[in-house]
Write a protein that holds these residues in place. Structure first.
Motif, PDB file in Angstrom:
ATOM      1  N   ARG A  53     -49.318 -72.830  39.051  1.00 40.93           N
ATOM      2  CA  ARG A  53     -48.223 -72.672  39.595  1.00 40.93           C
ATOM      3  C   ARG A  53     -48.032 -73.130  40.981  1.00 40.93           C
ATOM      4  O   ARG A  53     -47.069 -73.534  41.524  1.00 40.93           O
ATOM      5  CB  ARG A  53     -47.765 -70.775  39.494  1.00 40.93           C
ATOM      6  N   THR A  54     -49.074 -72.483  41.762  1.00 43.87           N
ATOM      7  CA  THR A  54     -48.774 -72.794  43.190  1.00 43.87           C
ATOM      8  C   THR A  54     -48.826 -74.323  43.693  1.00 43.87           C
ATOM      9  O   THR A  54     -47.987 -74.664  44.119  1.00 43.87           O
ATOM     10  CB  THR A  54     -50.015 -72.003  44.211  1.00 43.87           C
ATOM     11  N   ARG A 103     -55.362 -74.583  49.399  1.00 41.10           N
ATOM     12  CA  ARG A 103     -55.750 -73.482  48.863  1.00 41.10           C
ATOM     13  C   ARG A 103     -57.449 -73.409  48.686  1.00 41.10           C
ATOM     14  O   ARG A 103     -58.179 -74.750  48.712  1.00 41.10           O
ATOM     15  CB  ARG A 103     -55.233 -73.401  47.518  1.00 41.10           C
ATOM     16  N   HIS A 131     -52.425 -64.379  50.162  1.00 51.67           N
ATOM     17  CA  HIS A 131     -51.681 -65.182  49.339  1.00 51.67           C
ATOM     18  C   HIS A 131     -50.218 -65.103  50.032  1.00 51.67           C
ATOM     19  O   HIS A 131     -49.282 -64.693  49.162  1.00 51.67           O
ATOM     20  CB  HIS A 131     -52.009 -65.183  48.078  1.00 51.67           C
ATOM     21  N   GLN A 134     -46.999 -66.308  47.657  1.00 46.53           N
ATOM     22  CA  GLN A 134     -47.144 -65.347  46.446  1.00 46.53           C
ATOM     23  C   GLN A 134     -46.172 -64.264  46.871  1.00 46.53           C
ATOM     24  O   GLN A 134     -45.021 -63.921  46.007  1.00 46.53           O
ATOM     25  CB  GLN A 134     -48.197 -64.945  45.931  1.00 46.53           C
ATOM     26  N   ARG A 164     -56.144 -61.326  46.272  1.00 48.88           N
ATOM     27  CA  ARG A 164     -55.468 -61.955  47.527  1.00 48.88           C
ATOM     28  C   ARG A 164     -54.182 -61.363  47.566  1.00 48.88           C
ATOM     29  O   ARG A 164     -53.343 -61.162  48.475  1.00 48.88           O
ATOM     30  CB  ARG A 164     -55.924 -63.279  48.106  1.00 48.88           C
ATOM     31  N   VAL A 165     -53.625 -61.473  46.113  1.00 43.94           N
ATOM     32  CA  VAL A 165     -52.036 -61.176  45.971  1.00 43.94           C
ATOM     33  C   VAL A 165     -51.776 -59.810  46.111  1.00 43.94           C
ATOM     34  O   VAL A 165     -50.829 -59.315  46.936  1.00 43.94           O
ATOM     35  CB  VAL A 165     -51.808 -61.639  44.476  1.00 43.94           C
ATOM     36  N   ARG A 217     -54.517 -59.886  36.935  1.00 41.44           N
ATOM     37  CA  ARG A 217     -55.600 -60.474  36.147  1.00 41.44           C
ATOM     38  C   ARG A 217     -56.958 -60.078  36.658  1.00 41.44           C
ATOM     39  O   ARG A 217     -57.009 -59.663  37.499  1.00 41.44           O
ATOM     40  CB  ARG A 217     -55.512 -61.975  36.283  1.00 41.44           C
ATOM     41  N   GLN A 219     -59.955 -61.037  37.909  1.00 45.33           N
ATOM     42  CA  GLN A 219     -60.509 -62.094  38.567  1.00 45.33           C
ATOM     43  C   GLN A 219     -62.072 -62.460  38.343  1.00 45.33           C
ATOM     44  O   GLN A 219     -62.510 -62.443  39.492  1.00 45.33           O
ATOM     45  CB  GLN A 219     -59.909 -62.207  39.817  1.00 45.33           C
ATOM     46  N   ARG A 222     -64.329 -64.687  40.739  1.00 44.66           N
ATOM     47  CA  ARG A 222     -64.349 -64.524  42.040  1.00 44.66           C
ATOM     48  C   ARG A 222     -65.722 -63.517  42.285  1.00 44.66           C
ATOM     49  O   ARG A 222     -65.835 -63.172  43.350  1.00 44.66           O
ATOM     50  CB  ARG A 222     -63.257 -63.759  42.680  1.00 44.66           C
ATOM     51  N   PRO A 256     -48.453 -62.463  39.061  1.00 47.02           N
ATOM     52  CA  PRO A 256     -48.485 -63.754  39.576  1.00 47.02           C
ATOM     53  C   PRO A 256     -48.844 -64.877  38.774  1.00 47.02           C
ATOM     54  O   PRO A 256     -48.837 -66.016  39.258  1.00 47.02           O
ATOM     55  CB  PRO A 256     -49.615 -63.453  40.830  1.00 47.02           C
ATOM     56  N   GLY A 257     -49.721 -64.504  37.559  1.00 46.73           N
ATOM     57  CA  GLY A 257     -49.920 -65.690  36.934  1.00 46.73           C
ATOM     58  C   GLY A 257     -51.325 -65.931  37.380  1.00 46.73           C
ATOM     59  O   GLY A 257     -51.631 -65.701  38.503  1.00 46.73           O
ATOM     60  N   PRO A 258     -52.215 -66.821  36.537  1.00 51.48           N
ATOM     61  CA  PRO A 258     -52.103 -66.774  35.205  1.00 51.48           C
ATOM     62  C   PRO A 258     -52.597 -65.508  34.499  1.00 51.48           C
ATOM     63  O   PRO A 258     -53.045 -64.820  34.792  1.00 51.48           O
ATOM     64  CB  PRO A 258     -53.295 -67.678  34.801  1.00 51.48           C
TER      65      PRO A 258
HETATM   66  C1  NCD Z   1     -53.023 -65.713  42.056  1.00 51.87           C
HETATM   67  C2  NCD Z   1     -54.072 -66.305  42.910  1.00 51.87           C
HETATM   68  O1  NCD Z   1     -54.530 -67.510  42.751  1.00 51.87           O
HETATM   69  O2  NCD Z   1     -54.329 -65.950  43.832  1.00 51.87           O
HETATM   70  N1  NCD Z   1     -52.380 -66.585  41.203  1.00 51.87           N
HETATM   71  C3  NCD Z   1     -51.240 -67.756  41.608  1.00 51.87           C
HETATM   72  O3  NCD Z   1     -51.191 -67.807  42.793  1.00 51.87           O
HETATM   73  N2  NCD Z   1     -50.130 -67.553  40.894  1.00 51.87           N
HETATM   74  C4  NCD Z   1     -53.330 -64.755  41.195  1.00 51.87           C
HETATM   75  C5  NCD Z   1     -54.827 -64.984  40.124  1.00 51.87           C
HETATM   76  O4  NCD Z   1     -55.664 -65.982  40.449  1.00 51.87           O
HETATM   77  O5  NCD Z   1     -54.886 -64.156  39.215  1.00 51.87           O
END
Ligand code: NCD
Length: 306
Positions: A53-54, A103, A131, A134, A164-165, A217, A219, A222, A256-258
């Protein structure tokens, strides 16, 4: 102007971005979706972590504004040959870019990049740091849906620890008068969270009286070899996963996806009318056009602004 943290922006700055986004959203409904605003400008998207997306929305945003856009991606870049971030940025600086969108898996990478380039740097996600774009697109989605943001109640649910979101959204949402709470198991809350001065709940009952449920999600990529904070995704899903049955009629769901269908939310909830997930993606393109515009606004003449 750089955009590294959501704290770089005042409420007035955010309102300006919303106004610009309204205009860019309208452009997206035309049959010819390109405007000459950033003609002759160069934007380099440096994505050293996976993204759908980003990355796609920044690329399209730059192209719709008529800028020259190039994309550097992790596995195909010299970073995989051991080049340091400093050398990557110094190399790209030779092209005299106007904006670098970055990123990176390390917290603080975008801020560091500002030392080696005279371009505007936009943080498109730095590790578990921030982020900000977002957060802005989520705020814009909420503005389009509810109008007034003041007093709106939002619960951010799940893997706050590595998100980070969650960081950008907590601070940005509160700045705009939104009432935010965090919901999830204690193992998914970051150390030092008590200093964030935010209500934390360990039970889905905390979702009962909110307007918006903002899901995250798990993550796991990470976690970097650390012991996962929940026993298994199946276990997580059983306790914390949301289905459309658990969401009240007037509530909205954001993500925020995915998304991972069947983990943090069921497939039927992802496809439900109460989900704003694709609305967020649509908002994201307009907001990123506004951000790119605003980064260079000071240097645009009336003629080039078209
Ligand atoms: C997020 C990210 O990359 O921080 N996704 C995004 O930018 N749409 C959230 C995530 O990775 O779960």
């Amino acid at each position: 102007m750089h955009l590294i943290s959501i704290d770089d922006l005042s409420t007035a700055d955010i309102e300006t971005l919303f106004k610009l986004s309204d205009g860019f959203l309208e452009i997206a409904s035309r049959s010819i979706k390109k405007v000459p605003t950033l003609r002759g400008r160069t934007i380099i998207n440096v994505f050293l972590e996976p993204s759908t997306r980003t990355q796609s929305s920044f690329e399209l945003a730059g192209k719709r504004l008529s800028a020259d856009v190039i994309n550097i991606k992790g596995s195909s870049s010299s970073v995989s040959k051991g080049e340091s971030l400093k050398d990557t940025i110094l190399t790209l600086e030779s092209y005299r870019p106007d904006i670098i969108v970055m990123r990176h898996p390390q917290v603080g990478a975008s801020r560091m990049a500002t030392r080696y380039t005279s371009a505007s740097v936009v943080n498109a996600g730095d590790g578990t740091g921030e982020h900000p774009t977002q957060c802005l697109l989520d705020l814009y989605s909420l503005r389009r849906t509810y109008g007034d943001l003041q007093g709106l109640k939002v619960a951010i649910v799940g893997d706050i620890l590595r998100s980070r979101v969650a960081r950008s959204n907590l601070f940005g949402f509160r700045k705009m008068g939104i009432d935010v709470r965090l919901v999830g198991p204690p193992t998914l809350m970051p150390p030092g969270i008590e200093y964030w001065d935010v209500p934390i709940y360990q039970d889905l009952a905390a979702l009962d009286d909110v307007d918006v449920i903002y899901l995250l999600r798990m993550q796991l990529e990470r976690a970097r070899g650390k012991v996962p904070p929940v026993p298994s995704l199946r276990e997580y899903s059983r306790i914390w996963g949301l289905s459309s049955l658990k969401v009240k009629p007037g509530q909205r769901v954001m993500h925020p996806g995915p998304i991972n269908r069947g983990v943090e939310l069921s497939g039927d909830l992802a496809d439900d009318d109460r989900s704003l997930i694709l609305h967020q993606v649509e908002s994201g393109l307009a907001v990123r056009m506004a951000i790119l515009y605003q980064c260079l606004a000071g240097s645009l003449t009336e003629e080039s602004a078209g």
